[in-house]
Every structure is written in C-alpha cells, then in structure tokens.
Design a protein around this motif. Sequence first.
Motif, PDB file in Angstrom:
ATOM      1  N   TYR A 286       0.843  -1.190   0.000  1.00 18.21           N
ATOM      2  CA  TYR A 286       0.000   0.000   0.000  1.00 18.21           C
ATOM      3  C   TYR A 286       0.882   1.245   0.000  1.00 18.21           C
ATOM      4  N   ASP A 287       0.512   2.200  -0.835  1.00 16.65           N
ATOM      5  CA  ASP A 287       1.216   3.488  -0.891  1.00 16.65           C
ATOM      6  C   ASP A 287       0.191   4.607  -0.885  1.00 16.65           C
ATOM      7  N   ARG A 288       0.532   5.691  -0.187  1.00 14.62           N
ATOM      8  CA  ARG A 288      -0.328   6.873  -0.167  1.00 14.62           C
ATOM      9  C   ARG A 288       0.472   8.087  -0.593  1.00 14.62           C
ATOM     10  N   GLN A 289      -0.163   8.941  -1.357  1.00 15.29           N
ATOM     11  CA  GLN A 289       0.521  10.118  -1.893  1.00 15.29           C
ATOM     12  C   GLN A 289      -0.458  11.270  -1.960  1.00 15.29           C
ATOM     13  N   ARG A 290       0.067  12.474  -1.755  1.00 14.86           N
ATOM     14  CA  ARG A 290      -0.759  13.676  -1.839  1.00 14.86           C
ATOM     15  C   ARG A 290      -0.030  14.695  -2.709  1.00 14.86           C
ATOM     16  N   GLY A 291      -0.751  15.283  -3.649  1.00 12.16           N
ATOM     17  CA  GLY A 291      -0.162  16.282  -4.533  1.00 12.16           C
ATOM     18  C   GLY A 291      -1.053  16.532  -5.727  1.00 12.16           C
TER      19      GLY A 291
ATOM     20  N   ARG B  77      -8.438   7.738  -5.969  1.00 12.14           N
ATOM     21  CA  ARG B  77      -8.089   9.158  -5.992  1.00 12.14           C
ATOM     22  C   ARG B  77      -9.229   9.983  -5.423  1.00 12.14           C
ATOM     23  N   THR B  78      -8.856  10.946  -4.571  1.00  9.05           N
ATOM     24  CA  THR B  78      -9.847  11.854  -3.995  1.00  9.05           C
ATOM     25  C   THR B  78      -9.442  13.279  -4.329  1.00  9.05           C
ATOM     26  N   ASP B  79     -10.310  13.973  -5.019  1.00  9.37           N
ATOM     27  CA  ASP B  79     -10.079  15.376  -5.321  1.00  9.37           C
ATOM     28  C   ASP B  79     -10.243  16.190  -4.040  1.00  9.37           C
ATOM     29  N   ILE B  80      -9.188  16.852  -3.613  1.00  4.53           N
ATOM     30  CA  ILE B  80      -9.213  17.554  -2.330  1.00  4.53           C
ATOM     31  C   ILE B  80     -10.249  18.675  -2.324  1.00  4.53           C
ATOM     32  N   LYS B  81     -10.432  19.336  -3.445  1.00  6.08           N
ATOM     33  CA  LYS B  81     -11.341  20.468  -3.507  1.00  6.08           C
ATOM     34  C   LYS B  81     -12.803  20.038  -3.560  1.00  6.08           C
TER      35      LYS B  81
ATOM     36  N   ARG C 107      -5.548  13.364  -3.248  1.00  4.72           N
ATOM     37  CA  ARG C 107      -4.952  12.294  -2.454  1.00  4.72           C
ATOM     38  C   ARG C 107      -5.116  10.989  -3.225  1.00  4.72           C
ATOM     39  N   GLU C 108      -4.079  10.175  -3.201  1.00  6.36           N
ATOM     40  CA  GLU C 108      -4.142   8.914  -3.942  1.00  6.36           C
ATOM     41  C   GLU C 108      -3.625   7.778  -3.082  1.00  6.36           C
TER      42      GLU C 108
END
Length: 381
Positions: free
Chosen positions: A235-240, A274-278, A244-245
């Motif tokens: 599992y990997d998590r990334q934000r940018g 993927r989650t769109d932060i906005k 958020r992915e």
Amino acid sequence: MCRQSATVCLFKSPSRQQRELTDVAARLAALPDPRERRGRRHALASVVLAAACAVLAGARSYLAIGQWARHAPQDTLARLGFRAGGSLGVRRPASSSTLRRVLMLVCPGGLADLLGHHPAGAQAVAVDSKSARGSRTDTSAAAHLLSAVTAGRTVSQLRVPDKTNEIAAFTSLLSPFDLAGTVVTADALHTQREHSKWLVEVKKAHYLLVVKGNQPTLHAAIKSLPWKEVTARRYDRQRGHGRRETRSVRTLTVTGLHLDFPHVVQAVKILRHRTDIKTGKVTRQTVYAITDMTARQASPQLIGRLARSQWGIEAVHHVRDTTFAEDASKIRTGHGPENMATLRNLAINTLRDAGYRSITTGLREVSYAPFTRPLDLLQLA
C-alpha cells in the motif's frame, strides 16, 4: 540505414562508444549530412547545435531559432563550431532557411538516438506514444511519435509511419540499445506475444505489460485469478496536484496456471483510489499487468514503482505540450515535427540533468543568459 520507417535515408549507426560520449558535438559526428555537398557552408553539427541551444533558450519555432542564431555573438558562434571567414575572420551563423532545411531533412531516428539519454544501467524504460496535433494537414495525419523514457529523460523516439500503428515500431525503437537486465514497461497496446519473446529472448530484458480489453482472453483469465487470497501486497499513499491517492499492489505467481503468454511468471493487480481535495470526488481504477520476473526479482513494492515509471512518461509529454506548446506548433513539413520534438526532449533531458525539477523554471533561468547558459549546459567547449 536510418531508423526511420517512413522514409529511406543513409545513416551510419553510431558505435556504443560514440553514444556514450558526453560531448554532444562528437556524437553528432556520426550523423550524415542530408544536404548536397556543393554550396555547403556550415557543418551539420554546428547547425543542429545552434537549433538545440535556441530551444534550450526558449525558442519554439524555426523563426525563433533563426533569430537566436542571427543575434548570437562571435564567441558563441565559435563554441558552436561555425568557421571564421574573410580577412577579418568574422563568423557567420547558419541562416534561418538553412536551419529550417536541415531540421526538415536530417535523419530523425539517428538524431533522436544521438541526442537521447542513454539507458545503460537504467532499472526501467517506459514506452508510450504522443501525437503532435498541430502537424496535421488536410491530406495527412498528425505526426505520431513513439518514445522510450527512463527516469523522466527521453532515450529515443521514432515517428510511426502513416497507415500503420505503433506496434510495428516497438522493436525498431528499442533495438539499438543494450537492455540486458532492464525492465521495459508499456501500455496495453504493446502487450503482444512477439514483443515479450523479443524482449526476453533477444534483448535479455524483463517486461511489465498492462493488460486490458484489447486482449479479452488474457484479461478475463487474469481478472478471474484468486486475488482475495493474495498475501503479497503493498500500500502506498501520496498527496499532490490537488488530490490524495492510495494505491494497492497485489502480485500472484502464475507459474503452472494457464495464462497463454510467453515467459509470464507473475500477474499484478493495482487498485488506485483518488480523492479530489477540492470537490471530494472519489475515482477508482483497477489495472492488471503481467511480468516475466519472479517474486524474488520483483516484490509488490518494486512492481508499484515500475508501474509509476510507466505513468511518469505522461509527465514528459505534458511538459512538451504545456511548456513548449508542441500541440500548437504548425511545423508540418518533412521530418520537422519529429526533429523539433527531439530538440525539446534534449532540452528536458539537459535541464533535468542540471537539477531542475521544473522545466519552466529551468527555461526561464536559461533565458537570462541565452548565448552562454545553453552551451554550458550542453558542455560545449
């Protein structure tokens, strides 16, 4: 012969030593001059290097390249190799028409090989394609370019001939390079039996190939594997980039199972959330892949990293579109579209090697010293 399937032109294939030279001018010595010998005033390497430096300084068109060369001072022309003439020893650059003619005629496959990032020792090489939309005319399709990229740097590219597809260009693109031990990644279009056999048996490389609906039998077989029972996962998590992915990678050894594909050892399932932060919008994507590497050679963690390197090739294409406005370029004639794309690739490779994470920032800083900084970055004496 030149590595350009759309046309036939003489090309002296560079030796491995020539490809590994750090001196760009020395590498270009392997490229044959397409011009008639009579009336030739400037060396081919000088003309190509002038165009390369102009693109590094921000030029996007033949006109801009010609303007850069016309305003270049004498010391810059000397470093580019333009000869001194007349009693005063004044150096004169190639004219705009000469620059344009050379870029339209010079062998594109050879130029891309000589100016590309050599993949020796690379862990992975990603293969993908891009169309230069602005090159389309009423009678011909846009130039479709198949590229090989490693670590954000383009190795080489070939133009896919009209009325064919990029499958036939796959082996031509990679054949000049030593890929022993390298993992070649590609999208579903290149999940072909002959490609996998060629990579493993001829090039002694490995593959990680995406499987989609264009291979319905293989896709259905992989989809039906007992993925819920798999314990090998990462599992990997990334934000940018405003989102958020979360990615989960599962791998399953399929030796002994019936997957009708040469040399396949592991199947891969990648889930991307993927989650769109906005907006809070959530999207989910499932990707299946196959590889000839064993579980000992490729853990789920490594597979995930290799998969991201394949998606990373899109970042190079995005830079060419946004920073260099490639899709808006109206260069259409001869080999112009692919050779200009090669010069853009060289600019990106050079700026990344110089430590620039943002190509836009790098081009802006180079533009402050347009007649010295590009030559310094290309290590021209």
